[in-house]
Design a protein around this motif. Structure first.
Motif, PDB file in Angstrom:
ATOM      1  N   VAL A  47       0.888  -1.152   0.000  1.00  0.00           N
ATOM      2  CA  VAL A  47       0.000   0.000   0.000  1.00  0.00           C
ATOM      3  C   VAL A  47       0.929   1.206   0.000  1.00  0.00           C
ATOM      4  O   VAL A  47       1.846   1.279   0.818  1.00  0.00           O
ATOM      5  N   LYS A  48       0.718   2.130  -0.932  1.00  0.00           N
ATOM      6  CA  LYS A  48       1.610   3.288  -1.034  1.00  0.00           C
ATOM      7  C   LYS A  48       0.810   4.572  -0.942  1.00  0.00           C
ATOM      8  O   LYS A  48      -0.221   4.723  -1.585  1.00  0.00           O
ATOM      9  N   PHE A  49       1.313   5.487  -0.116  1.00  0.00           N
ATOM     10  CA  PHE A  49       0.738   6.826   0.011  1.00  0.00           C
ATOM     11  C   PHE A  49       1.774   7.832  -0.457  1.00  0.00           C
ATOM     12  O   PHE A  49       2.953   7.711  -0.132  1.00  0.00           O
ATOM     13  N   ASN A  50       1.323   8.826  -1.199  1.00  0.00           N
ATOM     14  CA  ASN A  50       2.173   9.936  -1.627  1.00  0.00           C
ATOM     15  C   ASN A  50       1.571  11.210  -1.062  1.00  0.00           C
ATOM     16  O   ASN A  50       0.403  11.508  -1.320  1.00  0.00           O
ATOM     17  N   ALA A  67       7.986  19.071   1.536  1.00  0.00           N
ATOM     18  CA  ALA A  67       8.448  17.783   1.012  1.00  0.00           C
ATOM     19  C   ALA A  67       7.291  16.996   0.425  1.00  0.00           C
ATOM     20  O   ALA A  67       6.120  17.264   0.699  1.00  0.00           O
ATOM     21  N   THR A  68       7.669  16.001  -0.361  1.00  0.00           N
ATOM     22  CA  THR A  68       6.759  14.912  -0.691  1.00  0.00           C
ATOM     23  C   THR A  68       7.193  13.744   0.168  1.00  0.00           C
ATOM     24  O   THR A  68       8.376  13.391   0.195  1.00  0.00           O
ATOM     25  N   ILE A  69       6.251  13.193   0.898  1.00  0.00           N
ATOM     26  CA  ILE A  69       6.522  12.029   1.747  1.00  0.00           C
ATOM     27  C   ILE A  69       5.890  10.816   1.069  1.00  0.00           C
ATOM     28  O   ILE A  69       4.711  10.836   0.707  1.00  0.00           O
ATOM     29  N   TYR A  70       6.703   9.783   0.883  1.00  0.00           N
ATOM     30  CA  TYR A  70       6.234   8.517   0.320  1.00  0.00           C
ATOM     31  C   TYR A  70       6.237   7.481   1.435  1.00  0.00           C
ATOM     32  O   TYR A  70       7.255   7.283   2.099  1.00  0.00           O
ATOM     33  N   ILE A  71       5.104   6.844   1.635  1.00  0.00           N
ATOM     34  CA  ILE A  71       4.970   5.783   2.637  1.00  0.00           C
ATOM     35  C   ILE A  71       4.503   4.537   1.903  1.00  0.00           C
ATOM     36  O   ILE A  71       3.449   4.553   1.248  1.00  0.00           O
ATOM     37  N   SER A  72       5.282   3.473   1.991  1.00  0.00           N
ATOM     38  CA  SER A  72       4.895   2.185   1.400  1.00  0.00           C
ATOM     39  C   SER A  72       4.952   1.138   2.506  1.00  0.00           C
ATOM     40  O   SER A  72       5.927   1.092   3.251  1.00  0.00           O
ATOM     41  N   TYR A  73       3.920   0.315   2.589  1.00  0.00           N
ATOM     42  CA  TYR A  73       3.957  -0.732   3.609  1.00  0.00           C
ATOM     43  C   TYR A  73       3.246  -1.983   3.129  1.00  0.00           C
ATOM     44  O   TYR A  73       2.421  -1.943   2.213  1.00  0.00           O
ATOM     45  N   ILE A  74       3.627  -3.091   3.740  1.00  0.00           N
ATOM     46  CA  ILE A  74       2.956  -4.366   3.531  1.00  0.00           C
ATOM     47  C   ILE A  74       2.182  -4.632   4.813  1.00  0.00           C
ATOM     48  O   ILE A  74       2.777  -4.850   5.875  1.00  0.00           O
ATOM     49  N   PRO A  75       0.845  -4.578   4.746  1.00  0.00           N
ATOM     50  CA  PRO A  75       0.055  -4.704   5.976  1.00  0.00           C
ATOM     51  C   PRO A  75       0.034  -6.117   6.521  1.00  0.00           C
ATOM     52  O   PRO A  75       0.184  -7.090   5.787  1.00  0.00           O
ATOM     53  N   ALA A  76      -0.174  -6.185   7.826  1.00  0.00           N
ATOM     54  CA  ALA A  76      -0.426  -7.464   8.497  1.00  0.00           C
ATOM     55  C   ALA A  76      -1.922  -7.498   8.806  1.00  0.00           C
ATOM     56  O   ALA A  76      -2.724  -7.613   7.893  1.00  0.00           O
ATOM     57  N   GLU A  77      -2.302  -7.331  10.056  1.00  0.00           N
ATOM     58  CA  GLU A  77      -3.711  -7.428  10.454  1.00  0.00           C
ATOM     59  C   GLU A  77      -4.463  -6.099  10.356  1.00  0.00           C
ATOM     60  O   GLU A  77      -5.675  -6.081  10.184  1.00  0.00           O
ATOM     61  N   ARG A  78      -3.734  -4.971  10.513  1.00  0.00           N
ATOM     62  CA  ARG A  78      -4.375  -3.651  10.546  1.00  0.00           C
ATOM     63  C   ARG A  78      -3.807  -2.769   9.444  1.00  0.00           C
ATOM     64  O   ARG A  78      -2.655  -2.928   9.043  1.00  0.00           O
ATOM     65  N   ASP A 115       1.719  -2.352  13.283  1.00  0.00           N
ATOM     66  CA  ASP A 115       2.572  -3.535  13.319  1.00  0.00           C
ATOM     67  C   ASP A 115       2.623  -4.197  11.931  1.00  0.00           C
ATOM     68  O   ASP A 115       2.279  -5.366  11.769  1.00  0.00           O
ATOM     69  N   PRO A 116       3.066  -3.446  10.905  1.00  0.00           N
ATOM     70  CA  PRO A 116       3.081  -3.983   9.541  1.00  0.00           C
ATOM     71  C   PRO A 116       4.181  -5.025   9.364  1.00  0.00           C
ATOM     72  O   PRO A 116       5.121  -5.099  10.154  1.00  0.00           O
ATOM     73  N   LYS A 117       4.061  -5.797   8.297  1.00  0.00           N
ATOM     74  CA  LYS A 117       5.114  -6.754   7.957  1.00  0.00           C
ATOM     75  C   LYS A 117       6.370  -5.988   7.532  1.00  0.00           C
ATOM     76  O   LYS A 117       7.484  -6.349   7.899  1.00  0.00           O
ATOM     77  N   VAL A 121       9.586   4.765   4.599  1.00  0.00           N
ATOM     78  CA  VAL A 121       9.167   6.158   4.503  1.00  0.00           C
ATOM     79  C   VAL A 121      10.323   6.918   3.868  1.00  0.00           C
ATOM     80  O   VAL A 121      11.472   6.814   4.309  1.00  0.00           O
ATOM     81  N   TRP A 122       9.996   7.686   2.831  1.00  0.00           N
ATOM     82  CA  TRP A 122      11.000   8.439   2.092  1.00  0.00           C
ATOM     83  C   TRP A 122      10.508   9.872   1.988  1.00  0.00           C
ATOM     84  O   TRP A 122       9.413  10.133   1.499  1.00  0.00           O
ATOM     85  N   GLY A 123      11.320  10.808   2.451  1.00  0.00           N
ATOM     86  CA  GLY A 123      10.992  12.217   2.342  1.00  0.00           C
ATOM     87  C   GLY A 123      11.846  12.877   1.276  1.00  0.00           C
ATOM     88  O   GLY A 123      13.064  12.746   1.293  1.00  0.00           O
ATOM     89  N   LYS A 124      11.204  13.551   0.344  1.00  0.00           N
ATOM     90  CA  LYS A 124      11.922  14.298  -0.693  1.00  0.00           C
ATOM     91  C   LYS A 124      11.637  15.780  -0.445  1.00  0.00           C
ATOM     92  O   LYS A 124      10.606  16.296  -0.865  1.00  0.00           O
ATOM     93  N   PHE A 125      12.567  16.404   0.271  1.00  0.00           N
ATOM     94  CA  PHE A 125      12.388  17.788   0.690  1.00  0.00           C
ATOM     95  C   PHE A 125      12.899  18.747  -0.377  1.00  0.00           C
ATOM     96  O   PHE A 125      13.948  18.502  -0.993  1.00  0.00           O
TER      97      PHE A 125
END
Length: 167
Positions: A47-50, A67-78, A115-117, A121-125
């Motif tokens: 799941v990726k958020f920009n 900045a542009t903040i990029y958040i990518s994660y592989i979820p577990a239960e939540r 508690d993701p798998k 997080v990447w910040g491009k300032f």
């Protein structure tokens, strides 16, 4: 079933989505973050958020940093609910911290929340004084294949930087 097609149980503790009386907190506030159940916890997927409109303050000068903040994660239960994430990121608006601190705080707050798998997080300032800073951090759940993936992605991070044409 509700009108949205989800049962109350499936919605979890979501209170912000659909709320027409949203209040914006101008000071750092991780308590605004909300989650909902992952309906596919046995599937591995990103799941990726920009967030191209992230702002915080320099802790020394008080000047705004963008900045542009990029958040990518592989979820577990939540999973994190997107409106709560927007409000959370907005809460950095008057937060004074260095770029590196902001991305690490965001990552740690999301780990505590979901508690993701795996998460990164990447910040491009945008540059100030002719210098841009792009901090990157990641985490893979200890004792799993995601821990090794985190090390591999970190050790290979930015080996082939993208062309930057917007700053």
């Amino acid at each position: 079933m509700t009108m949205s097609g989800r049962t109350e149980n499936e919605k979890g503790d979501i209170t912000l989505l659909g709320n027409q009386h949203t209040k914006y907190n101008y000071d750092y506030d991780p308590s605004v973050l909300e989650t909902f159940p992952n309906k596919h916890p046995d599937n591995d997927y990103f799941v990726k958020f920009n967030c191209p409109e992230f702002t915080s303050l320099c802790p020394i000068t008080g000047q705004p940093d963008f900045a542009t903040i990029y958040i990518s994660y592989i979820p577990a239960e939540r999973m994190v609910e997107s409106k709560s994430l927007k409000l959370y990121l907005f809460s950095f608006r008057n937060h004074g911290d260095f770029h590196e601190d902001c991305v690490n705080i965001i990552m740690k707050d999301l780990i505590k929340l979901m508690d993701p798998k795996y998460i990164e997080v990447w910040g491009k300032f945008l540059p100030r004084g002719g210098l841009s800073i792009d901090p990157y951090c990641n985490y893979g759940k200890a004792g799993t294949k995601w821990e090794q993936m985190a090390w591999e992605r970190l050790s290979q991070h930015d080996m082939y930087p993208e062309t930057v044409n917007n700053r």
